[in-house]
Design a protein around this motif. Sequence first.
Motif, PDB file in Angstrom:
ATOM      1  N   TYR A  90      11.755  74.883  26.442  1.00 53.23           N
ATOM      2  CA  TYR A  90      11.989  73.467  26.713  1.00 53.23           C
ATOM      3  C   TYR A  90      10.884  72.892  27.580  1.00 53.23           C
ATOM      4  CZ  TYR A  90      14.330  74.648  31.215  1.00 53.23           C
ATOM      5  OH  TYR A  90      14.651  75.099  32.464  1.00 53.23           O
ATOM      6  N   LEU A  91      10.688  71.578  27.418  1.00 51.69           N
ATOM      7  CA  LEU A  91       9.670  70.849  28.156  1.00 51.69           C
ATOM      8  C   LEU A  91      10.354  69.754  28.958  1.00 51.69           C
ATOM      9  CD1 LEU A  91       6.164  69.991  27.357  1.00 51.69           C
ATOM     10  CD2 LEU A  91       7.614  68.028  27.840  1.00 51.69           C
ATOM     11  N   VAL A  92       9.973  69.651  30.224  1.00 50.92           N
ATOM     12  CA  VAL A  92      10.539  68.676  31.156  1.00 50.92           C
ATOM     13  C   VAL A  92       9.469  67.658  31.518  1.00 50.92           C
ATOM     14  CG1 VAL A  92      11.488  68.381  33.485  1.00 50.92           C
ATOM     15  CG2 VAL A  92      12.066  70.423  32.154  1.00 50.92           C
ATOM     16  N   VAL A  93       9.840  66.385  31.548  1.00 49.61           N
ATOM     17  CA  VAL A  93       9.016  65.358  32.181  1.00 49.61           C
ATOM     18  C   VAL A  93       9.838  64.822  33.347  1.00 49.61           C
ATOM     19  CG1 VAL A  93       7.641  64.760  30.145  1.00 49.61           C
ATOM     20  CG2 VAL A  93       9.746  63.504  30.599  1.00 49.61           C
ATOM     21  N   GLU A  94       9.192  64.721  34.483  1.00 45.81           N
ATOM     22  CA  GLU A  94       9.902  64.290  35.688  1.00 45.81           C
ATOM     23  C   GLU A  94       9.024  63.361  36.509  1.00 45.81           C
ATOM     24  OE1 GLU A  94      12.134  66.146  39.629  1.00 45.81           O
ATOM     25  OE2 GLU A  94      11.146  67.485  38.241  1.00 45.81           O
ATOM     26  N   GLN A  95       9.642  62.309  37.019  1.00 45.47           N
ATOM     27  CA  GLN A  95       8.983  61.421  37.976  1.00 45.47           C
ATOM     28  C   GLN A  95       9.531  61.799  39.345  1.00 45.47           C
ATOM     29  OE1 GLN A  95       9.060  57.292  36.907  1.00 45.47           O
ATOM     30  NE2 GLN A  95       7.994  56.655  38.749  1.00 45.47           N
ATOM     31  N   SER A  96       8.927  62.820  39.913  1.00 47.63           N
ATOM     32  CA  SER A  96       9.435  63.409  41.152  1.00 47.63           C
ATOM     33  C   SER A  96       9.086  62.563  42.368  1.00 47.63           C
ATOM     34  CB  SER A  96       8.830  64.806  41.337  1.00 47.63           C
ATOM     35  OG  SER A  96       9.168  65.321  42.604  1.00 47.63           O
ATOM     36  N   PRO A  97      10.033  62.431  43.315  1.00 41.27           N
ATOM     37  CA  PRO A  97       9.717  61.723  44.556  1.00 41.27           C
ATOM     38  C   PRO A  97       8.727  62.513  45.416  1.00 41.27           C
ATOM     39  CG  PRO A  97      11.914  62.657  44.669  1.00 41.27           C
ATOM     40  CD  PRO A  97      11.425  62.881  43.267  1.00 41.27           C
ATOM     41  N   ALA A  98       8.540  63.794  45.128  1.00 41.70           N
ATOM     42  CA  ALA A  98       7.592  64.617  45.886  1.00 41.70           C
ATOM     43  C   ALA A  98       6.158  64.514  45.351  1.00 41.70           C
ATOM     44  CB  ALA A  98       8.035  66.081  45.865  1.00 41.70           C
ATOM     45  N   MET A  99       5.974  63.804  44.220  1.00 39.38           N
ATOM     46  CA  MET A  99       4.655  63.703  43.602  1.00 39.38           C
ATOM     47  C   MET A  99       3.727  62.854  44.464  1.00 39.38           C
ATOM     48  SD  MET A  99       3.721  62.450  39.724  1.00 39.38           S
ATOM     49  CE  MET A  99       4.598  60.919  39.916  1.00 39.38           C
ATOM     50  N   ARG A 100       2.530  63.366  44.696  1.00 37.35           N
ATOM     51  CA  ARG A 100       1.493  62.617  45.407  1.00 37.35           C
ATOM     52  C   ARG A 100       0.749  61.736  44.434  1.00 37.35           C
ATOM     53  NH1 ARG A 100      -1.159  67.237  48.242  1.00 37.35           N
ATOM     54  NH2 ARG A 100      -2.539  67.051  46.478  1.00 37.35           N
ATOM     55  N   ARG A 157      15.724  61.096  37.270  1.00 36.52           N
ATOM     56  CA  ARG A 157      14.269  61.216  37.425  1.00 36.52           C
ATOM     57  C   ARG A 157      13.603  62.093  36.375  1.00 36.52           C
ATOM     58  NH1 ARG A 157      12.196  58.946  41.903  1.00 36.52           N
ATOM     59  NH2 ARG A 157      13.606  58.431  43.575  1.00 36.52           N
ATOM     60  N   GLY A 158      14.332  62.480  35.329  1.00 32.89           N
ATOM     61  CA  GLY A 158      13.710  63.358  34.350  1.00 32.89           C
ATOM     62  C   GLY A 158      14.453  63.469  33.036  1.00 32.89           C
ATOM     63  N   ARG A 159      13.760  64.071  32.086  1.00 32.15           N
ATOM     64  CA  ARG A 159      14.298  64.367  30.761  1.00 32.15           C
ATOM     65  C   ARG A 159      13.729  65.724  30.344  1.00 32.15           C
ATOM     66  NH1 ARG A 159      15.637  60.329  32.373  1.00 32.15           N
ATOM     67  NH2 ARG A 159      15.858  58.254  31.549  1.00 32.15           N
ATOM     68  N   TRP A 219       4.894  66.537  35.737  1.00 32.61           N
ATOM     69  CA  TRP A 219       5.203  65.394  36.593  1.00 32.61           C
ATOM     70  C   TRP A 219       4.440  64.199  36.054  1.00 32.61           C
ATOM     71  CZ3 TRP A 219       5.465  66.987  42.429  1.00 32.61           C
ATOM     72  CH2 TRP A 219       6.565  67.834  42.617  1.00 32.61           C
ATOM     73  N   VAL A 220       5.144  63.096  35.911  1.00 32.91           N
ATOM     74  CA  VAL A 220       4.587  61.907  35.275  1.00 32.91           C
ATOM     75  C   VAL A 220       4.753  60.693  36.188  1.00 32.91           C
ATOM     76  CG1 VAL A 220       4.988  62.808  32.948  1.00 32.91           C
ATOM     77  CG2 VAL A 220       6.768  61.441  34.051  1.00 32.91           C
ATOM     78  N   PRO A 221       3.831  59.732  36.098  1.00 31.51           N
ATOM     79  CA  PRO A 221       3.920  58.553  36.952  1.00 31.51           C
ATOM     80  C   PRO A 221       4.925  57.511  36.471  1.00 31.51           C
ATOM     81  CG  PRO A 221       1.949  58.433  35.617  1.00 31.51           C
ATOM     82  CD  PRO A 221       2.578  59.777  35.347  1.00 31.51           C
ATOM     83  N   ASP A 222       5.301  57.538  35.188  1.00 35.00           N
ATOM     84  CA  ASP A 222       6.205  56.537  34.627  1.00 35.00           C
ATOM     85  C   ASP A 222       7.167  57.249  33.680  1.00 35.00           C
ATOM     86  OD1 ASP A 222       7.352  54.605  32.827  1.00 35.00           O
ATOM     87  OD2 ASP A 222       5.771  53.195  33.380  1.00 35.00           O
ATOM     88  N   LEU A 223       8.379  57.510  34.143  1.00 34.13           N
ATOM     89  CA  LEU A 223       9.341  58.281  33.365  1.00 34.13           C
ATOM     90  C   LEU A 223       9.711  57.591  32.059  1.00 34.13           C
ATOM     91  CD1 LEU A 223      11.173  60.726  33.032  1.00 34.13           C
ATOM     92  CD2 LEU A 223      12.918  59.472  34.336  1.00 34.13           C
ATOM     93  N   SER A 224       9.872  56.298  32.083  1.00 33.20           N
ATOM     94  CA  SER A 224      10.259  55.580  30.871  1.00 33.20           C
ATOM     95  C   SER A 224       9.199  55.752  29.784  1.00 33.20           C
ATOM     96  CB  SER A 224      10.472  54.105  31.197  1.00 33.20           C
ATOM     97  OG  SER A 224      10.788  53.384  30.040  1.00 33.20           O
TER      98      SER A 224
END
Length: 131
Positions: A46-56, A36-38, A8-13
Motif C-alpha cells: 500500500y501507498l500512503v499520501v499524508e499532509q503531516s503537521p510535522a512536515m517542514r 490528513r491522509g489517504r 508526505w505531500v504539501p496538498d492532500l486534496s
Amino acid sequence: MLHHVELWVPDLSRASREWGWLLGGLGYELYQDWERGRSWRLGPTYLVVEQSPAMRDDGGGHDRLRPGLNHLAFHAASRSDLDALVAQGPAHGWTPLFAERYPHAGGPDHYAAYLENSDGFEVELVAPTPA
C-alpha cells in the motif's frame, strides 16, 4: 506482511486526486482515509499520501534530483493499459517525462513510461514483456 511507502505531500486534496487516479488505474483500491491522509492497497502493498503537521516546508518542495526519493516503479497489467495511463495522465496532473523516447526510455527491451505529478514525484510504469 504488508509493505508500504509513505509520501508526505504539501496538498492532500491534490495528491489524493492525482495518486488516486493513477493507483486506481493500476488496480489499487482505497484502503484508508483520515483527516490528513489517504492510502491505496493492492495485495500486500500500500501507498500512503499524508499532509503531516510535522512536515517542514523549506519552500523548495519535493525534488527528485536531490538526495532522497527519485522515483517509484509500478507494474501495469499490459502495454495497452500503460498506453492508456500515459494518454490520460496529463488530464489528471501527471506530465510525461522523456516523451520523445516513449515507450523505450529505459532501453530497447523495457516498455515503460515515466510520469511526474504536480508535486514533483516521479513514477515509472512498466508493462510486462510479451512471452
